[in-house]
Every structure is written in structure tokens, then in C-alpha cells.
Motif scaffolding. Structure first.
Motif, PDB file in Angstrom:
ATOM      1  N   TYR A  22       0.832  -1.201   0.000  1.00 49.83           N
ATOM      2  CA  TYR A  22       0.000   0.000   0.000  1.00 49.83           C
ATOM      3  C   TYR A  22       0.864   1.247   0.000  1.00 49.83           C
ATOM      4  O   TYR A  22       1.847   1.337   0.744  1.00 49.83           O
ATOM      5  CB  TYR A  22      -0.918  -0.006   1.235  1.00 49.83           C
ATOM      6  CG  TYR A  22      -1.972   1.059   1.212  1.00 49.83           C
ATOM      7  CD1 TYR A  22      -3.025   0.987   0.310  1.00 49.83           C
ATOM      8  CD2 TYR A  22      -1.911   2.140   2.071  1.00 49.83           C
ATOM      9  CE1 TYR A  22      -4.000   1.976   0.268  1.00 49.83           C
ATOM     10  CE2 TYR A  22      -2.882   3.132   2.047  1.00 49.83           C
ATOM     11  CZ  TYR A  22      -3.927   3.044   1.143  1.00 49.83           C
ATOM     12  OH  TYR A  22      -4.889   4.019   1.102  1.00 49.83           O
ATOM     13  N   GLU A  24       0.343   4.858   0.967  1.00 52.76           N
ATOM     14  CA  GLU A  24      -0.620   5.688   1.680  1.00 52.76           C
ATOM     15  C   GLU A  24      -0.722   7.100   1.096  1.00 52.76           C
ATOM     16  O   GLU A  24      -1.797   7.702   1.103  1.00 52.76           O
ATOM     17  CB  GLU A  24      -0.257   5.767   3.167  1.00 52.76           C
ATOM     18  CG  GLU A  24      -1.357   6.341   4.006  1.00 52.76           C
ATOM     19  CD  GLU A  24      -1.143   6.140   5.482  1.00 52.76           C
ATOM     20  OE1 GLU A  24      -1.714   6.947   6.245  1.00 52.76           O
ATOM     21  OE2 GLU A  24      -0.433   5.216   5.891  1.00 52.76           O
ATOM     22  N   TRP A  27      -2.946   6.481  -1.967  1.00 49.59           N
ATOM     23  CA  TRP A  27      -4.094   5.593  -1.766  1.00 49.59           C
ATOM     24  C   TRP A  27      -4.100   4.482  -2.815  1.00 49.59           C
ATOM     25  O   TRP A  27      -5.111   4.194  -3.444  1.00 49.59           O
ATOM     26  CB  TRP A  27      -5.407   6.360  -1.804  1.00 49.59           C
ATOM     27  CG  TRP A  27      -5.699   7.166  -0.572  1.00 49.59           C
ATOM     28  CD1 TRP A  27      -4.803   7.627   0.346  1.00 49.59           C
ATOM     29  CD2 TRP A  27      -6.977   7.612  -0.138  1.00 49.59           C
ATOM     30  NE1 TRP A  27      -5.440   8.324   1.322  1.00 49.59           N
ATOM     31  CE2 TRP A  27      -6.777   8.335   1.049  1.00 49.59           C
ATOM     32  CE3 TRP A  27      -8.250   7.468  -0.633  1.00 49.59           C
ATOM     33  CZ2 TRP A  27      -7.830   8.920   1.747  1.00 49.59           C
ATOM     34  CZ3 TRP A  27      -9.296   8.052   0.062  1.00 49.59           C
ATOM     35  CH2 TRP A  27      -9.081   8.756   1.234  1.00 49.59           C
ATOM     36  N   PRO A  45      -8.956   3.829   0.256  1.00 47.69           N
ATOM     37  CA  PRO A  45      -8.649   4.512   1.513  1.00 47.69           C
ATOM     38  C   PRO A  45      -7.813   3.630   2.457  1.00 47.69           C
ATOM     39  O   PRO A  45      -7.907   2.407   2.427  1.00 47.69           O
ATOM     40  CB  PRO A  45     -10.024   4.785   2.128  1.00 47.69           C
ATOM     41  CG  PRO A  45     -10.993   4.641   1.004  1.00 47.69           C
ATOM     42  CD  PRO A  45     -10.393   3.660   0.058  1.00 47.69           C
ATOM     43  N   PRO A  46      -7.000   4.259   3.302  1.00 51.20           N
ATOM     44  CA  PRO A  46      -6.161   3.507   4.238  1.00 51.20           C
ATOM     45  C   PRO A  46      -6.947   2.532   5.115  1.00 51.20           C
ATOM     46  O   PRO A  46      -6.467   1.441   5.423  1.00 51.20           O
ATOM     47  CB  PRO A  46      -5.490   4.588   5.090  1.00 51.20           C
ATOM     48  CG  PRO A  46      -5.561   5.826   4.274  1.00 51.20           C
ATOM     49  CD  PRO A  46      -6.790   5.701   3.417  1.00 51.20           C
ATOM     50  N   GLU A  47      -8.159   2.906   5.506  1.00 54.09           N
ATOM     51  CA  GLU A  47      -8.943   2.014   6.371  1.00 54.09           C
ATOM     52  C   GLU A  47      -9.348   0.733   5.639  1.00 54.09           C
ATOM     53  O   GLU A  47      -9.478  -0.328   6.250  1.00 54.09           O
ATOM     54  CB  GLU A  47     -10.159   2.721   6.975  1.00 54.09           C
ATOM     55  CG  GLU A  47     -11.097   3.350   5.990  1.00 54.09           C
ATOM     56  CD  GLU A  47     -10.764   4.792   5.618  1.00 54.09           C
ATOM     57  OE1 GLU A  47     -11.660   5.433   5.022  1.00 54.09           O
ATOM     58  OE2 GLU A  47      -9.658   5.278   5.889  1.00 54.09           O
ATOM     59  N   GLU A  48      -9.535   0.805   4.321  1.00 53.36           N
ATOM     60  CA  GLU A  48      -9.850  -0.408   3.558  1.00 53.36           C
ATOM     61  C   GLU A  48      -8.631  -1.329   3.492  1.00 53.36           C
ATOM     62  O   GLU A  48      -8.759  -2.550   3.564  1.00 53.36           O
ATOM     63  CB  GLU A  48     -10.330  -0.058   2.145  1.00 53.36           C
ATOM     64  CG  GLU A  48     -11.710   0.539   2.101  1.00 53.36           C
ATOM     65  CD  GLU A  48     -12.777  -0.395   2.665  1.00 53.36           C
ATOM     66  OE1 GLU A  48     -12.844  -1.567   2.251  1.00 53.36           O
ATOM     67  OE2 GLU A  48     -13.552   0.064   3.522  1.00 53.36           O
ATOM     68  N   TYR A  49      -7.446  -0.736   3.339  1.00 55.44           N
ATOM     69  CA  TYR A  49      -6.222  -1.547   3.346  1.00 55.44           C
ATOM     70  C   TYR A  49      -6.046  -2.217   4.707  1.00 55.44           C
ATOM     71  O   TYR A  49      -5.718  -3.408   4.788  1.00 55.44           O
ATOM     72  CB  TYR A  49      -5.007  -0.689   3.011  1.00 55.44           C
ATOM     73  CG  TYR A  49      -3.710  -1.440   3.110  1.00 55.44           C
ATOM     74  CD1 TYR A  49      -3.444  -2.525   2.285  1.00 55.44           C
ATOM     75  CD2 TYR A  49      -2.738  -1.081   4.044  1.00 55.44           C
ATOM     76  CE1 TYR A  49      -2.244  -3.231   2.373  1.00 55.44           C
ATOM     77  CE2 TYR A  49      -1.545  -1.774   4.140  1.00 55.44           C
ATOM     78  CZ  TYR A  49      -1.304  -2.846   3.305  1.00 55.44           C
ATOM     79  OH  TYR A  49      -0.128  -3.548   3.404  1.00 55.44           O
ATOM     80  N   ALA A  50      -6.311  -1.481   5.777  1.00 55.50           N
ATOM     81  CA  ALA A  50      -6.200  -2.053   7.122  1.00 55.50           C
ATOM     82  C   ALA A  50      -7.176  -3.222   7.292  1.00 55.50           C
ATOM     83  O   ALA A  50      -6.822  -4.258   7.869  1.00 55.50           O
ATOM     84  CB  ALA A  50      -6.458  -0.977   8.176  1.00 55.50           C
ATOM     85  N   LYS A  51      -8.389  -3.071   6.785  1.00 48.65           N
ATOM     86  CA  LYS A  51      -9.378  -4.157   6.863  1.00 48.65           C
ATOM     87  C   LYS A  51      -8.916  -5.373   6.058  1.00 48.65           C
ATOM     88  O   LYS A  51      -9.100  -6.511   6.487  1.00 48.65           O
ATOM     89  CB  LYS A  51     -10.738  -3.692   6.346  1.00 48.65           C
ATOM     90  CG  LYS A  51     -11.435  -2.711   7.244  1.00 48.65           C
ATOM     91  CD  LYS A  51     -12.732  -2.266   6.591  1.00 48.65           C
ATOM     92  CE  LYS A  51     -13.381  -1.124   7.303  1.00 48.65           C
ATOM     93  NZ  LYS A  51     -14.585  -0.649   6.585  1.00 48.65           N
ATOM     94  N   ARG A  54      -6.412  -7.386   7.937  1.00 45.06           N
ATOM     95  CA  ARG A  54      -6.987  -8.121   9.070  1.00 45.06           C
ATOM     96  C   ARG A  54      -7.996  -9.184   8.642  1.00 45.06           C
ATOM     97  O   ARG A  54      -8.470  -9.958   9.487  1.00 45.06           O
ATOM     98  CB  ARG A  54      -7.690  -7.154  10.015  1.00 45.06           C
ATOM     99  CG  ARG A  54      -6.769  -6.211  10.750  1.00 45.06           C
ATOM    100  CD  ARG A  54      -7.505  -5.451  11.844  1.00 45.06           C
ATOM    101  NE  ARG A  54      -8.717  -4.801  11.383  1.00 45.06           N
ATOM    102  CZ  ARG A  54      -8.809  -3.530  11.018  1.00 45.06           C
ATOM    103  NH1 ARG A  54      -7.760  -2.749  11.041  1.00 45.06           N
ATOM    104  NH2 ARG A  54      -9.961  -3.015  10.632  1.00 45.06           N
TER     105      ARG A  54
END
Length: 80
Positions: A22, A24, A27, A45-51, A54
Motif C-alpha cells: 500500500y 498511503e 491511496w 482509503p487507508p482504512e480499507e487496506y487495514a481491513k 486483518r
């Protein structure tokens, strides 16, 4: 916008995906598939990469939450 196949990626446990990375600042999600092809997913978005990182199943998350909503392009080969 084309990104070369040089973004730093981390290996993941998956039957179809070899590694993900990713950028950042831009994006940009980069996915290397087991067969060797590399795709860039734009404006993720960064939160989608984090999801994705996980997710219990990287394959399913990628199909369900990324491929359906974000534009993609095959990465250019790295120049020697």
C-alpha cells in the motif's frame, strides 16, 4: 497513472494472492496474485487496506470489498 511493479509488498496467507502493498500517499493498493500478475487498485482509503490486512480471507475481502468498488489496472513491469 501507472505504477511499476516495485511497490514494497508483504506476503499473505491466501490461495490466490501472494502479496499486498500500500502507498498511503497515493491511496494505491497493489496486489500480486499467485500466478505472478500484479494489479493496482486506485483510490483505496487507508482504512480499507487495514481491513484487508486483518481479513480472515484475503481472497474474499478483495473480491467483495475492493474489486467491486475500486478502479484497477495491471502494473507495469519493473525496468531493469
Amino acid at each position: 497513472m501507472q505504477y511499476p511493479n516495485t511497490l514494497r509488498r508483504q506476503a499473505v496467507q491466501s490461495e490466490a494472492v501472494h502479496s499486498i502493498g500500500y502507498d498511503e500517499d497515493n491511496w494505491l493498493l497493489q496486489v500480486e496474485f499467485v500466478g505472478g500478475k500484479v494489479f493496482n487498485y486506485l483510490r483505496v482509503p487507508p482504512e480499507e487496506y487495514a481491513k484487508l490486512r486483518r481479513a480472515e480471507s484475503v481472497d474474499r475481502f478483495l473480491k467483495r470489498e475492493v474489486e467491486r468498488y475500486y478502479e484497477s489496472e495491471e502494473a507495469e513491469a519493473a525496468h531493469a
